[in-house]
Structures are given as C-alpha cells and as structure tokens.
Enzyme design. Sequence first.
Site, short mmCIF file in Angstrom:
data_model
loop_
_atom_site.label_atom_id
_atom_site.label_comp_id
_atom_site.label_asym_id
_atom_site.label_seq_id
_atom_site.Cartn_x
_atom_site.Cartn_y
_atom_site.Cartn_z
N GLU A 157 0.82 -1.22 0.00
CA GLU A 157 0.00 0.00 0.00
C GLU A 157 0.85 1.27 0.00
OE1 GLU A 157 -3.61 -2.34 2.32
OE2 GLU A 157 -2.14 -1.18 3.45
N ASP A 188 -0.19 -5.66 9.07
CA ASP A 188 -1.13 -4.87 9.85
C ASP A 188 -0.96 -5.23 11.32
OD1 ASP A 188 -2.35 -3.60 7.74
OD2 ASP A 188 -4.22 -4.73 7.84
N HIS A 237 0.20 -0.16 10.53
CA HIS A 237 1.20 -1.12 10.06
C HIS A 237 2.41 -1.16 11.00
CE1 HIS A 237 -0.40 -0.38 5.72
NE2 HIS A 237 -1.00 -1.41 6.28
#
Length: 595
Positions: free
Chosen positions: A340, A364, A530
Amino acid sequence: MINRLIGEMPKIGIRPVIDGRLQGVRESLEIQTMNMARAAAQLITENLRFPNGQKVECVIADRTIGGVAEAAMCADKFSRAGVGVSLTVTPCWCYGTEVMDTDPLIPKAVWGFNGTERPGAVYLAAALAGYAQKGLPAFGIYGHDVQDSTDTTIPEDVKAKVLQFAKAGLAVAQMRNKSYLSIGGMSMGIAGSYVDQEFFLDYLGMRTEVVDMSEIIRRAERGIYDHVEYEKALAWVKKNCKEGADLNDPDKQLSPERKTWEWEMVVKMTLIARDLMIGNPRLAEAGFGEEALGHNAIAGGFQGQRQWTDHFPNGDFMEAILNSSFDWNGIREAFVVATENDSLNGVAMLFGHLLTNTAQIFSDVRTYWSPEAVERVTGKKLTGKAADGIIHLINSGSTTLDATAKQQKDGQPAMKPFWEISEAEAQACLDATDWPAASLGYFRGGGFSSHFKTDGEMPVTMSRVNLIKGIGPVLQIAEGWTVQLPEEVHATLDVRTDPTWPTTWFAPRLTGKGAFADVYNVMANWGANHGAISFGHIGADLISLAAMLRIPVCMHNVEDEKIFRPAVWNAFGMDKEGSDYRACDTYGPVYGKTR
C-alpha cells in the site's frame, strides 16, 4: 555477493589520534595507538557484513594524527576512499579540536582507552566536549575496567559499543544518495503512503522517485521485461507456488483461464517492479536503454489499492516474493517493498534490513487478543510467552516467506541473512506457503495472496516511523517474540480475520509500566495501522540509528543499559527520552542543514 545498487559500499574510517609532542612522548605511543586502530578494524571486519553479503571494509589513516595537518591528510584519504563512518581511537591525551573529525555528514565515535599510564579518558572527555560545542554529536566509548598499556585486547563492553555504533552508522551511510521508489500514490487514504519527499531528503539523505502504476501495464503489454527470465520464473512458480483454496462465493469465482492469466501477470509484475527499482542490463540488450537503468531504489512501495486492484491482480505475490530471500534465480538478498506504498513502514523495514541483513515482515497491527478473550472464544488458556495476551499481525499476503520460521539457527527457528540460508530451508519456506485466490471483496481484479503462519518462536522487534505535525518523524519500537499457538486455537482465531492471509502471533516483552504495562497498551499506543518486524532484539541498534538521524524515539521497551546515543544527549536533561526529543529538535535533520 552482488551490489545491485549504484555506488560503492561505504567504508568505516579508523582515526588513530595521538599526543603530538615529539622527542619522547609521541614516539612512545605510536605502536600502541596504531595497534588500537588495527584491533578496531579487525573487530569490525570480522563481525559485520552488508545486506548484500559483502564484508565491511575499514580504512586506517596512513599515520597517527597529532595535529590539524594530519587530520586533514586523514580526511582527504577518507574522502577518496569512500568512508561513510568515522571511529577515532586513542590511548592518550591528544589536542582535542585539532585532531577531531569535522565532517558533519559522517556518523562519528571516539574510543578512549581506559588505562592509567596515559590519560585516554581525559582526551575522550575533552574531545566529546569539543564535538558538543561545535554541534557535531559523537558517540563516546570507554571501557568499564582499567587495562594495562600492553593489553591489546578489546574488552567485551567496548566491542559491543563499537559494533552497535558501526552497524547504525553504516545504515546511515547506505541510505545516503539512494532512492525510495513510489509506484503509484496514496492507497485508500493511508497517511504513510503520502510519500513526504522532504522527510526522505532531510532525514535520510534519499531521493524520492515516483512512477505511475500504469508503467507496469506499459511494460507488460509492450514486452519490456526479460522474456527468457519470465519463462524461467513462470516454470518455477508453477512448480513451487501451490495455488490455495478459492474461498470466494462459487458464483463469483474467476474462471481457470482468468486465473492462468493472473499467474502470468503477477510474475510479470514482479520482474517489472524489480527492474524499476534496480534496473536490468538485459533490457538494454533488447533496445530499452532508458528502462534498463532503474531508479537506484534501496526501498520502494506499491500503491495497489484501489485504482490498481479494482481492475488488475493485486500486488501480494509481487511484494511477497520481492521481500523474500529467494526466487527463481536462487537465494539472494531480500528487497524492501512496502504494501500500500506505506513509505513510513517501508523506512522501518529498511532500517531493520540494514541492521540485520535479513528479510522484513510487513504486517497490519490488526488485533489485540486478551487472555480472557482467547479463552472465551476457544475454550483454551494462553500459555508461555503468550500468557499475557497477543497481537495478531496479519496483512493481505505481502509478507516475506522467510516469516514461515522454517529456517534454523543454532537449532532454533530464525530468519537469516541470505548467505546463511540453505536450499532446503528456502524450499521449506515455499512448501509452508500456499497462494489462495484473492478475496474479491477486497481485490476485485483478483490475484493471489500468500498464506502461512509463523510456525515457531523467534525473538523479533516491531518498529514503525510516524510523522507528527509540529515534531517531525518519531520512531516506535517493541521487542518481543513470535509465538506458536496450539493449532486449534490458531485456526479459531485466524479465520475471524481472513483465512487466506499470512499470520504472525506477536507477544511483546512487557515492562509493567507505560506503553508496555500490558499487551493492550502496546496495541493502544501503536501509532499507525502497520508495523515492520525484524528478526532479533534490535531495539538498541534502532535507538542508536535514530539518534544519528535525529529521529526521537517515542516508545520502546529496551533496557536502559543497552541504550547508546551520542554523548551530548546527556546535556539535555536526566530524562533519557525527554533529552532525546530535545537533542533531536536542537540539531535537526542532518541533511536538512545542507540545503
């Protein structure tokens, strides 16, 4: 051992400084001083390597340094030799500011010999005062116990500090003048994927290169990749990457023909992303000279969601394989690629990679499971290191396959530098992973997510860089362990999130106070969604590195005796963390001062 980036690997310069008084004093110290320099160089070269496997080299000044002229000679030699880190050594009194290293961009330390015959400690104190007065933070190294002047050994406490300083300093030097490659832009409004170019330039000395995701399509459709390697890669994938279950609704599952195309596409994506990062001379042979150069990227990130993944296969396979220590070309250095395009987590991954030489986990920081909640849901009590609760680290399948914990070190599960990984261990990591069809609810364009669990207890450190308006960057650190839950407990908890993604169960080490009072508070104090997870307890190394970069540490569970920062930090107050903030604010980003 291949250096895949442009530029020579930085060297460590050893500066033997001496009392400049001839006619008796200097002559009596020449041998001892040079022996200190040689011993320090031997310690470093025998213990440190770069992530690419090359051994660290040291450069020793041609002569001892007794005054400013010899200091200039040394600086000239270091400049020509590519020195990026400076260690000054001495057993005696020297002329403080006359012999000091004044390069503001090079991390520096001074080792003063603890002996009674000559005042090495006196020089160390004088030198550190000079560095502080001139605004050049330096690390001070001084052995705990007095040694005889004839003792050429390096005490264990001095060894630890020299190596801790050297590892952090080399990380700083390796990042300088390299690039972060942003493939795409902001993913789903994630602040970390807003790539702050000023942060990279001012704090890390790095460029930021930006390439639109359409470049992957252009290269894929126009055949701008190594076609021979592509066929090799595709055959390897068919043999080693077993397709997992498709848990999408039967009426929404993609056709076998579509999935075949997706496998072909994700392999091309992996080749293209790598070529974008580091270039590929084979492209020049095919007539694509511009594309062959790459972006000299020491780290990068891929946006993916949602503009890409709503239409094309997701980036999970590409990211997972690049982040692993092996692919169709064999065992090799892992890349650093942030899911991401979370560049701030990518920076934490880069820090960990440079300090440990190993692949990094991107996850995550998804769920805190209290012992009570686990017992309620599974009927089982957590035990061992998991007894106080656990954090579920899980992401959509981009995690390094090294995290399967199928490598071994001293008989224990580990994540190792690539040159220590055997073919059997790499295969075991692949065999422990399957690749389910991507969840179409998240990824409308399909693709495949890696799926495994970290199947062993390993010491690890989770870290994260965050940008705070009014402060700048801050670093969070949490040392702990991966834990292996009973299979029935793992299965029950894991499916509540997504059964097609890789899972790591994390138990942080608790201190009983503050953010580490309990596992809940670790989760509650984590600054973003994260985390980057490195093998080993490297919190102390991260703290030293952060101080060099002027990034304050806002959260950690490292023991006080392991914290090693520049000596001048002591002048900013008795509260270690408060003094860290004040010192970083006072000195500001290293490279920001030069612009």
